[in-house]
Design an enzyme around this catalytic site. Structure first.
Site, PDB file in Angstrom:
ATOM      1  N   ASP A  49       0.736  -1.195   0.155  1.00  0.00           N
ATOM      2  CA  ASP A  49       0.019   0.111   0.071  1.00  0.00           C
ATOM      3  C   ASP A  49       0.866   1.342  -0.086  1.00  0.00           C
ATOM      4  O   ASP A  49       0.319   2.343  -0.117  1.00  0.00           O
ATOM      5  CB  ASP A  49      -0.960   0.036   1.179  1.00  0.00           C
ATOM      6  CG  ASP A  49      -0.414  -0.188   2.645  1.00  0.00           C
ATOM      7  OD1 ASP A  49       0.931  -0.217   2.599  1.00  0.00           O
ATOM      8  OD2 ASP A  49      -1.096   0.165   3.592  1.00  0.00           O
ATOM      9  N   ASP A  88      -1.332  -6.122  -0.481  1.00  0.00           N
ATOM     10  CA  ASP A  88      -1.500  -5.446   0.870  1.00  0.00           C
ATOM     11  C   ASP A  88      -2.923  -5.170   0.988  1.00  0.00           C
ATOM     12  O   ASP A  88      -3.602  -4.843   0.156  1.00  0.00           O
ATOM     13  CB  ASP A  88      -0.945  -3.990   1.076  1.00  0.00           C
ATOM     14  CG  ASP A  88       0.435  -4.099   1.863  1.00  0.00           C
ATOM     15  OD1 ASP A  88       0.616  -5.140   2.584  1.00  0.00           O
ATOM     16  OD2 ASP A  88       1.233  -3.199   1.743  1.00  0.00           O
ATOM     17  N   LYS A 118      -1.342  -9.126   2.767  1.00  0.00           N
ATOM     18  CA  LYS A 118      -0.438  -8.698   3.938  1.00  0.00           C
ATOM     19  C   LYS A 118      -1.337  -8.085   4.654  1.00  0.00           C
ATOM     20  O   LYS A 118      -1.973  -7.234   4.219  1.00  0.00           O
ATOM     21  CB  LYS A 118       0.835  -8.177   3.575  1.00  0.00           C
ATOM     22  CG  LYS A 118       1.503  -7.627   4.811  1.00  0.00           C
ATOM     23  CD  LYS A 118       3.090  -7.178   4.535  1.00  0.00           C
ATOM     24  CE  LYS A 118       3.119  -5.885   3.643  1.00  0.00           C
ATOM     25  NZ  LYS A 118       2.710  -4.822   4.561  1.00  0.00           N
ATOM     26  N   GLU A 120      -1.297  -5.510   8.324  1.00  0.00           N
ATOM     27  CA  GLU A 120      -0.288  -4.783   9.546  1.00  0.00           C
ATOM     28  C   GLU A 120      -1.054  -5.374  10.686  1.00  0.00           C
ATOM     29  O   GLU A 120      -2.243  -5.444  11.237  1.00  0.00           O
ATOM     30  CB  GLU A 120      -0.384  -3.391   9.332  1.00  0.00           C
ATOM     31  CG  GLU A 120       0.215  -2.897   8.320  1.00  0.00           C
ATOM     32  CD  GLU A 120       0.707  -1.248   8.139  1.00  0.00           C
ATOM     33  OE1 GLU A 120       0.364  -1.006   9.225  1.00  0.00           O
ATOM     34  OE2 GLU A 120       0.936  -0.842   7.160  1.00  0.00           O
ATOM     35  N   GLU A 187       9.444  -4.381  10.313  1.00  0.00           N
ATOM     36  CA  GLU A 187      10.010  -3.077   9.862  1.00  0.00           C
ATOM     37  C   GLU A 187      10.301  -2.051  11.112  1.00  0.00           C
ATOM     38  O   GLU A 187       9.762  -1.851  12.051  1.00  0.00           O
ATOM     39  CB  GLU A 187       8.708  -2.344   8.909  1.00  0.00           C
ATOM     40  CG  GLU A 187       9.247  -0.963   8.813  1.00  0.00           C
ATOM     41  CD  GLU A 187       8.385  -0.277   7.446  1.00  0.00           C
ATOM     42  OE1 GLU A 187       7.207  -1.209   7.156  1.00  0.00           O
ATOM     43  OE2 GLU A 187       8.357   0.873   7.059  1.00  0.00           O
TER      44      GLU A 187
END
Ligand code: KIV
Length: 271
Positions: A49, A88, A118, A120, A187
């Site tokens: 994204d 994402d 994916k 978060e 990350e």
């Protein structure tokens, strides 16, 4: 019988099997020509994204929509035939319930043909990961600096500075792995924490601003190609695409103005 061309891509279990083995090479792509170039060298292509910032000029990923991800996911699938393609799920498309996560993820997979999504991954995410995985959707998790939470975090600084924050990131990663993630992006954390996470989970960690001991690495492709002047500390610029583009466009403009371009070789002459 299938009339579709047979394409043999890397799979999500294939990525998981690389835990502790040969480092996993990952990059982002958002369009077919870039995907076609990087496909040869990458095990995994992420349609991140980050597209909102590096392609659409948004100042965060918060404004990215499911429709944008689908459009870019389709282009990347058309351009590649070897790497595992992960798309994402954007902000707002999966957080409120496992059902909304399934609706968004299945739409992305059906309309793009990608093989995984994916998300978060905060402390609430384990239920979503197992719900999706049990229903046929491989999930890559993302811990540490989570750009979709920029408005809560107040910026893009590295995460896990104190013991409590580091413990929380480690716990999120462990929960994500136990819930069935096939890989975990780590990350913006220090090397010590990235190494702890890598040791603690039984699936590959993919580092970005993390540690060379992660099981793989990922960078945002336009960043590593040097398209932007300002990039995070962890980005190594392997090229100077901004300089290359500027020089080419400057020469083109000069040649158009002086009528050097188009010369005979670039024009048609019918007999
Ligand atoms: O959106 C993205 O490109 C990402 C990578 C930075 C991992 O999430």
């Amino acid at each position: 019988m299938s009339v579709q061309k047979h394409i043999s891509r890397m799979t999500a279990p294939g990525i998981t099997a690389r835990k502790g083995g040969e480092p996993i090479v990952c990059l982002t792509a958002y369009d077919a020509p870039t995907a076609a170039i990087i496909d040869e060298y990458c095990d995994l292509i992420l349609v991140g994204d980050s597209v909102g910032m590096v392609v659409h000029g948004l100042n965060s990923t918060v404004g990215v929509t499911l429709e944008m991800m689908i459009l870019h996911g389709q282009a990347v699938m058309r351009g590649s035939n070897k790497a595992l393609v992960v798309v994402d799920l954007p902000f707002g498309s999966y957080e409120d319930s496992v059902e909304s996560a399934f609706k968004s993820a299945s739409k992305v997979m059906m309309e793009t043909g990608c093989q995984a999504i994916k998300i978060e991954t905060g402390s609430y995410a384990a239920a979503t990961i197992s719900y999706l995985t049990e229903r046929g959707i491989p999930v890559m998790s993302h811990v540490g600096l989570r750009p979709q939470s920029v408005n809560v975090l107040g910026g893009y600084r590295a995460r896990g500075h104190d013991q409590k924050a580091a413990a929380e990131i480690l716990a999120n990663a462990k929960a994500a792995a136990e819930a069935g993630s096939f890989a975990i992006v780590v990350e913006g954390v220090n090397t010590k924490l990235a190494d702890e996470v890598t040791k603690a989970v039984n699936v590959p960690t993919i580092g970005i601003g993390a540690s060379s001991n992660c099981d793989g690495q990922i960078l945002v492709t336009p960043d590593m190609l040097g398209l932007f002047e300002r990039t995070p500390k962890f980005v190594k610029k392997y090229e100077d695409l901004k300089g290359v583009t500027e020089r080419a466009v400057k020469t083109y403009a000069e040649e158009v103005k002086s009528r050097v371009f188009p010369s005979k070789e670039y024009t048609y002459k019918f007999k």
